[in-house]
Design an enzyme around this catalytic site. Structure first.
Site, PDB file in Angstrom:
ATOM      1  N   GLY A  14      21.345  -5.719  20.880  1.00 11.94           N
ATOM      2  CA  GLY A  14      20.233  -6.644  20.644  1.00 11.94           C
ATOM      3  C   GLY A  14      20.692  -8.041  20.245  1.00 11.94           C
ATOM      4  NE  ARG A  36      18.170   1.504  25.624  1.00 12.17           N
ATOM      5  CZ  ARG A  36      17.170   0.765  26.046  1.00 12.17           C
ATOM      6  NH1 ARG A  36      16.031   1.309  26.377  1.00 12.17           N
ATOM      7  NH2 ARG A  36      17.295  -0.543  26.158  1.00 12.17           N
ATOM      8  CE  LYS A  43      22.638  -4.065  30.453  1.00 12.03           C
ATOM      9  NZ  LYS A  43      21.875  -2.840  30.562  1.00 12.03           N
ATOM     10  CE  LYS A 168       9.295  -5.341  14.607  1.00  9.76           C
ATOM     11  NZ  LYS A 168      10.568  -4.782  15.104  1.00  9.76           N
ATOM     12  CB  VAL A 195      14.725 -14.664  16.494  1.00  9.24           C
ATOM     13  CG1 VAL A 195      16.202 -14.923  16.256  1.00  9.24           C
ATOM     14  CG2 VAL A 195      14.160 -13.793  15.369  1.00  9.24           C
TER      15      VAL A 195
END
Length: 351
Positions: A14, A36, A43, A168, A195
């Site tokens: 992330g 994952r 990645k 959230k 962000v």
């Protein structure tokens, strides 16, 4: 934090997690990072590269948010768990419950169930959101000082109205509920605004990317809605997580926001820095226009009524006083983020 004990960071690929891991590795920590699929080296290569140049170490673990027990292995021996993994899907989803809400809530539950089984864990730092503090911008009118703070909760979002904010707040409430049922570990929540700022990889997905792409692709050329966002630099968000993990006095929730900008102000900042090479918005359209045409652009009439025309502000004093955060200039964060999207080819020159 004990450097001989690993620190678990979930959702390691992330946007925010990358900077948290960068900080930890450069400070010499051992990081257990969940993804994952660790076999997809492209990645996670940027994290391997950071680790190689740092005094820290990184170890990758496979973990699925929706799978019970998936975090047990990665958590072994950890005293600190930083849980950043959560879906960021605001548009283009088929089923809000399955695509957004369940992964956020069940994922948090699965991580904290692993915490309950792992005797070494002393503190959990959860990445929540300012979306946990309010549902619709109109709620700013009910605040005492015209700003949201840590005492506010989102009580208006639901599975059908604003499902992302609902995911959230539902995940954060679940975390507090589970924290209160035991006394071995404590919970600190980080609630960042929108962000922005540079990413450590071109693969990053975040809501701010979508906003900047719309500015660049001509979608907002005729004008933007009268809407405001709390904004914060990604590096400040990472620092807040590190402080929340290491500062023994950190407790409760922390709003992390460097200030507020309207969509029009963001457009002006980008034009000042990138000129007229892109169709950045020059005008703010009236709310009445969106009431009329909003449904054709994907805005429901209730969304327009409740979210347009209300400047929103956030009180970040607690994070400054207790976590020592000194906020970066958010205008620079917007510019740096757009420059990176250009460099990475995510945004193409339009004119």
């Amino acid at each position: 934090m004990d450097k001989s004990k690993p620190i678990l960071v979930t959702g390691a690929t992330g946007y925010i997690a990358g900077w948290i891991i960068e900080r930890l590795l450069n400070q010499g920590y051992i990081v257990h990072a969940t993804v994952r699929d660790p076999s997809k080296k492209d990645k996670i290569q940027h994290l391997y590269d950071i680790a190689e140049k740092s005094s820290g170490q990184i170890h990758f673990f496979k973990a699925d948010l929706l799978q019970a027990g998936a975090f047990d292995e990665s958590m072994k021996g950890c005293e600190i768990v930083i849980h950043t993994a959560s879906p960021f899907v605001v548009t283009n989803y088929k089923d809000a419950v399955k695509d957004i809400i369940e992964p956020a809530v069940i994922g948090t539950e699965n991580v904290l169930n692993s915490v309950n089984r792992t005797e070494s864990v002393k503190r959990v730092v959860l990445t929540s959101s300012i979306a946990s503090t309010y549902g619709d911008a109109i709620e700013i009118l009910d605040t005492k000082n015209n700003e949201f703070d840590e005492s506010h909760w989102n009580n208006t979002s639901s599975e059908t109205h604003q499902p992302y904010p609902f995911s959230k707040v539902a995940a954060e409430r679940k975390a507090w509920e589970m924290a209160e049922q035991q006394n071995r570990w404590d919970l600190v929540c980080i609630n960042p605004a929108l962000v922005m700022g540079p990413s450590l990889t071109a693969n990053t997905q975040s809501g701010s990317v979508e906003v900047l792409q719309q500015f660049a692709n001509g979608m907002t050329l005729l004008g933007v809605p009268p809407m405001w966002n709390g904004i914060v630099d990604v590096r400040d968000v990472a620092d807040a997580h590190i402080q929340a993990a290491s500062n023994t006095n950190a407790k409760g929730r922390y709003i992390i926001s460097g200030g507020t900008l309207s969509l029009l102000e963001m457009g002006k900042i980008l034009r000042q820095n990138f000129g007229n090479r892109f169709p950045f918005p020059r005008n703010q359209l009236p709310k009445s226009a969106f009431k009329l045409f909003g449904p054709f652009a994907g805005f429901s009439r209730s969304f327009v009524e409740l979210n347009m025309g209300y400047p929103i502000y956030f009180n970040a004093q607690k994070s400054q006083q207790e976590l020592g955060i000194q906020y970066r200039d958010i205008e620079s964060s917007v510019v740096e983020h757009f420059q990176q999207l250009l460099d990475d080819g995510v945004v193409k020159k339009y004119l």
